[in-house]
Motif scaffolding. Structure first.
Motif, PDB file in Angstrom:
ATOM      1  N   LEU A  50      -9.828  11.500   4.491  1.00 18.12           N
ATOM      2  CA  LEU A  50      -8.408  11.652   4.170  1.00 18.12           C
ATOM      3  C   LEU A  50      -8.148  11.616   2.671  1.00 18.12           C
ATOM      4  N   PHE A  51      -9.052  11.018   1.923  1.00 19.10           N
ATOM      5  CA  PHE A  51      -8.848  10.859   0.480  1.00 19.10           C
ATOM      6  C   PHE A  51      -9.041  12.167  -0.285  1.00 19.10           C
ATOM      7  N   THR A  52      -9.637  13.182   0.333  1.00 17.89           N
ATOM      8  CA  THR A  52      -9.932  14.436  -0.357  1.00 17.89           C
ATOM      9  C   THR A  52      -8.645  15.143  -0.766  1.00 17.89           C
ATOM     10  N   THR A  53      -8.542  15.486  -2.040  1.00 18.26           N
ATOM     11  CA  THR A  53      -7.330  16.161  -2.540  1.00 18.26           C
ATOM     12  C   THR A  53      -7.566  17.635  -2.869  1.00 18.26           C
ATOM     13  N   ASP A  54      -8.813  18.054  -2.867  1.00 18.31           N
ATOM     14  CA  ASP A  54      -9.140  19.451  -3.144  1.00 18.31           C
ATOM     15  C   ASP A  54      -8.840  20.290  -1.902  1.00 18.31           C
ATOM     16  N   ASP A 110       0.936  13.158  -0.733  1.00 21.58           N
ATOM     17  CA  ASP A 110       1.709  12.681   0.420  1.00 21.58           C
ATOM     18  C   ASP A 110       1.296  11.277   0.859  1.00 21.58           C
ATOM     19  N   TYR A 111       0.647  10.538  -0.044  1.00 20.02           N
ATOM     20  CA  TYR A 111       0.176   9.185   0.282  1.00 20.02           C
ATOM     21  C   TYR A 111       1.318   8.287   0.740  1.00 20.02           C
ATOM     22  N   GLU A 112       2.425   8.280  -0.002  1.00 20.26           N
ATOM     23  CA  GLU A 112       3.552   7.421   0.370  1.00 20.26           C
ATOM     24  C   GLU A 112       4.136   7.838   1.714  1.00 20.26           C
ATOM     25  N   GLN A 113       4.084   9.132   2.023  1.00 19.31           N
ATOM     26  CA  GLN A 113       4.541   9.610   3.327  1.00 19.31           C
ATOM     27  C   GLN A 113       3.662   9.041   4.442  1.00 19.31           C
ATOM     28  N   LEU A 114       2.362   9.002   4.186  1.00 15.77           N
ATOM     29  CA  LEU A 114       1.447   8.443   5.177  1.00 15.77           C
ATOM     30  C   LEU A 114       1.753   6.962   5.416  1.00 15.77           C
ATOM     31  N   LEU A 115       2.055   6.245   4.326  1.00 15.89           N
ATOM     32  CA  LEU A 115       2.395   4.831   4.470  1.00 15.89           C
ATOM     33  C   LEU A 115       3.705   4.660   5.229  1.00 15.89           C
ATOM     34  N   ASP A 116       4.677   5.525   4.938  1.00 15.40           N
ATOM     35  CA  ASP A 116       5.954   5.458   5.662  1.00 15.40           C
ATOM     36  C   ASP A 116       5.734   5.717   7.148  1.00 15.40           C
ATOM     37  N   TYR A 117       4.880   6.676   7.458  1.00 15.06           N
ATOM     38  CA  TYR A 117       4.568   6.960   8.859  1.00 15.06           C
ATOM     39  C   TYR A 117       3.985   5.712   9.520  1.00 15.06           C
ATOM     40  N   ALA A 118       3.038   5.074   8.835  1.00 14.08           N
ATOM     41  CA  ALA A 118       2.396   3.883   9.396  1.00 14.08           C
ATOM     42  C   ALA A 118       3.420   2.773   9.634  1.00 14.08           C
ATOM     43  N   ARG A 119       4.272   2.527   8.645  1.00 11.92           N
ATOM     44  CA  ARG A 119       5.301   1.481   8.791  1.00 11.92           C
ATOM     45  C   ARG A 119       6.204   1.775   9.994  1.00 11.92           C
ATOM     46  N   GLN A 120       6.639   3.017  10.088  1.00  7.79           N
ATOM     47  CA  GLN A 120       7.586   3.406  11.138  1.00  7.79           C
ATOM     48  C   GLN A 120       6.954   3.370  12.525  1.00  7.79           C
ATOM     49  N   ASN A 121       5.635   3.333  12.572  1.00  8.42           N
ATOM     50  CA  ASN A 121       4.949   3.338  13.855  1.00  8.42           C
ATOM     51  C   ASN A 121       4.251   2.016  14.164  1.00  8.42           C
ATOM     52  N   GLY A 122       4.780   0.949  13.563  1.00  4.49           N
ATOM     53  CA  GLY A 122       4.367  -0.389  13.958  1.00  4.49           C
ATOM     54  C   GLY A 122       3.187  -0.989  13.232  1.00  4.49           C
ATOM     55  N   TYR A 123       2.688  -0.312  12.201  1.00  5.06           N
ATOM     56  CA  TYR A 123       1.567  -0.882  11.455  1.00  5.06           C
ATOM     57  C   TYR A 123       2.089  -1.904  10.451  1.00  5.06           C
ATOM     58  N   LEU A 124       1.444  -3.071  10.434  1.00  8.58           N
ATOM     59  CA  LEU A 124       1.847  -4.157   9.543  1.00  8.58           C
ATOM     60  C   LEU A 124       1.131  -4.103   8.207  1.00  8.58           C
ATOM     61  N   TYR A 125      -0.046  -3.491   8.199  1.00  5.20           N
ATOM     62  CA  TYR A 125      -0.805  -3.412   6.945  1.00  5.20           C
ATOM     63  C   TYR A 125      -1.725  -2.202   6.958  1.00  5.20           C
ATOM     64  N   ALA A 126      -2.096  -1.780   5.757  1.00  4.00           N
ATOM     65  CA  ALA A 126      -3.126  -0.755   5.573  1.00  4.00           C
ATOM     66  C   ALA A 126      -4.065  -1.287   4.504  1.00  4.00           C
ATOM     67  N   ARG A 127      -5.360  -1.220   4.797  1.00  2.00           N
ATOM     68  CA  ARG A 127      -6.342  -1.808   3.899  1.00  2.00           C
ATOM     69  C   ARG A 127      -7.327  -0.770   3.387  1.00  2.00           C
ATOM     70  N   TRP A 157       1.840  -5.034   1.714  1.00  2.00           N
ATOM     71  CA  TRP A 157       0.764  -5.151   2.706  1.00  2.00           C
ATOM     72  C   TRP A 157       0.207  -3.801   3.120  1.00  2.00           C
ATOM     73  N   MET A 158       0.927  -2.731   2.830  1.00  2.00           N
ATOM     74  CA  MET A 158       0.422  -1.399   3.136  1.00  2.00           C
ATOM     75  C   MET A 158      -0.538  -0.903   2.047  1.00  2.00           C
ATOM     76  N   SER A 202      -4.945   7.295  -1.993  1.00  2.00           N
ATOM     77  CA  SER A 202      -3.804   7.090  -2.895  1.00  2.00           C
ATOM     78  C   SER A 202      -3.573   8.245  -3.872  1.00  2.00           C
ATOM     79  N   GLU A 203      -4.579   9.123  -4.023  1.00  2.00           N
ATOM     80  CA  GLU A 203      -4.410  10.264  -4.924  1.00  2.00           C
ATOM     81  C   GLU A 203      -3.738  11.451  -4.236  1.00  2.00           C
TER      82      GLU A 203
END
Length: 199
Positions: free
Chosen positions: A14-18, A65-82, A96-97, A61-62
């Motif tokens: 998922l980290f690939t930006t190319d 749409d990284y922040e979008q992915l975090l928003d998706y996780a928050r909205q779908n019940g995830y408490l943290y991302a590591r 915690w995300m 994080s590069e």
């Protein structure tokens, strides 16, 4: 009991930006990877409420749409991302995300941090020794010895050993306490431990 199953996605890069790379995932493919892994885990272990997200390889994080992915996780019940980075300290993450553990068994030695954590003076602020590794570590004698030492250092009546989600829920509940000179009100359903005037 005492263990938590987190979502590691379908282990794509998922980290690939190319965008020309064969490894690149669109936002929709990232979401599919998260959702499919959650379905697979739920079917395999019978866990329906998976609340932890562990990025494979590196934190994406590069990605734009990284922040979008975090928003998706928050909205779908995830408490943290590591992620896989480490901090070398016991401070709680500001978000915690965007959590990085204190240490890891994947590289470096986690024991000095554990010893420092176990031996430090009591404090009135939350502190956390967190460690990430792989279950395959337990098949290696050297790693098994490290884990046994960690257990000796950190499993006792003075140190709480919750799962990641239990700890996040506890901290978030503590932050919501309504404290006045005459009472402490806990508006959540999470039991909070308090010391008042030394008792």
């Amino acid at each position: 009991e005492g263990f938590e199953i987190a979502n590691h996605t379908t282990h794509v890069k998922l980290f690939t930006t190319d965008t020309t790379s064969a490894d690149y995932c669109t936002y929709e493919q990232c979401i599919y990877s998260i959702e499919q892994a959650e379905k697979d885990l739920s079917a395999y272990v019978g866990e329906e409420n998976i609340t932890g997200l562990v990025w494979p390889y590196y934190t994406p994080s590069e990605r734009p749409d990284y922040e979008q992915l975090l928003d998706y996780a928050r909205q779908n019940g995830y408490l943290y991302a590591r992620g896989v980075d480490t901090t070398g300290n016991f401070d709680l993450p500001a978000d915690w995300m965007k959590w990085n553990c204190t240490a890891t068994t994947a590289y470096g030695d986690p024991l000095p941090f554990a010893k420092k954590f176990a031996e430090q003076d009591e404090t009135d602020k939350f502190q956390l020794y967190s460690l990430w590794g792989h279950s395959t570590d337990l098949s290696q004698d050297k790693m098994l010895a490290i884990y046994n030492t960690l257990i000796e250092l950190l499993i006792n009546d003075e140190i709480w050993n919750p799962t990641p989600s239990e700890f996040v829920k506890y901290v978030q509940a503590a932050e919501k306490l309504d404290i006045t000179e005459t009472y402490v009100h806990n508006p959540t359903d999470v039991a909070i431990y308090a010391v008042i005037n030394g008792a």
